[in-house]
Motif scaffolding. Sequence first.
Motif, short mmCIF file in Angstrom:
data_model
loop_
_atom_site.label_atom_id
_atom_site.label_comp_id
_atom_site.label_asym_id
_atom_site.label_seq_id
_atom_site.Cartn_x
_atom_site.Cartn_y
_atom_site.Cartn_z
N GLU A 1 2.39 1.59 -3.54
CA GLU A 1 1.42 2.05 -4.54
C GLU A 1 1.08 3.52 -4.35
N ARG A 2 1.00 3.96 -3.10
CA ARG A 2 0.71 5.38 -2.84
C ARG A 2 1.94 6.26 -2.99
N GLN A 3 3.07 5.63 -3.24
CA GLN A 3 4.35 6.32 -3.38
C GLN A 3 4.71 7.11 -2.12
N SER A 4 4.28 6.58 -0.99
CA SER A 4 4.60 7.22 0.29
C SER A 4 5.75 6.53 1.00
N GLY B 1 0.82 -1.21 0.00
CA GLY B 1 0.00 0.00 0.00
C GLY B 1 0.85 1.26 0.00
N GLU B 2 1.93 1.24 0.78
CA GLU B 2 2.83 2.39 0.82
C GLU B 2 3.53 2.58 -0.53
#
Length: 267
Positions: A105-108, A102-103
Amino acid sequence: MRELDIASFEFSRRRRGIVIVSALLVATVGLTIAVFPSFGQSDIDFTELLESYPEEFRTAFVGSVTDLSSLEGYLVVELYQLVWLLIVGSYFAYAAGSLIAGEVERQSAELVLVRPVSRTRFVVGKFLAMLPAVAFVDFVVFAAVVFGAGLIDEEIHLTQLLMVHGVGGLYLVACVAIGLLASAFFQRVRRAQGTAIGVVFGSFLLDSLTLDTDYEFLGSLSLTRYIDPGELLVAGDVDWGGVAILLTATCVLVVLAAEVFERHDLS
């Protein structure tokens, strides 16, 4: 930012989902226990009925239980053998599948890693975030079973119930580690979550279908081989070797997840 900071932040994002899942499990426990009095008064010989089922079916959905007349035996079949091992285990593996992916994919993930925190600490922090979630669900279901048994005036062995929830909680943590590894490897949420559920479901079937066959050694790859709700809740026996294997498997999976994430290019 350290592991506990990452864990605290991640857990705060998941609190609502954990509360919803816990509420659904409490409802499941309530409905299951509410049926027991009428179940016990039935004229059906459930022992004979169980023996009429194929062995693979009994292994998967009944486990080692041979008597459904007690509340403990009934709960193993109706709650712990299927709902806990398969459904709740799959949920935690599914939830953990988004921890790292998830991180990414969110580029976070890059924003976190530019701070003085290593990728290994990042992975460990994500894993630690799921431990209070597992503990909360474990405690809520335990309390619901105790409360429900009291409402129908049935006695239940608290020590043995603590055993099944203790080892059962460790099993759920191992399922989290499966999802964490899938999340680190695939770095795409849907693929990681699908793989995590597939591993938990597939290993559940592998254990059941290979037991007492020439391929029984394959079942040793399944986490469910090392937890027997019937032995824990009905007989009160703890397989300490199985507990050690669950602990070891969890540690190995987390280390592998950290190693895989260290080697992956996030660009």
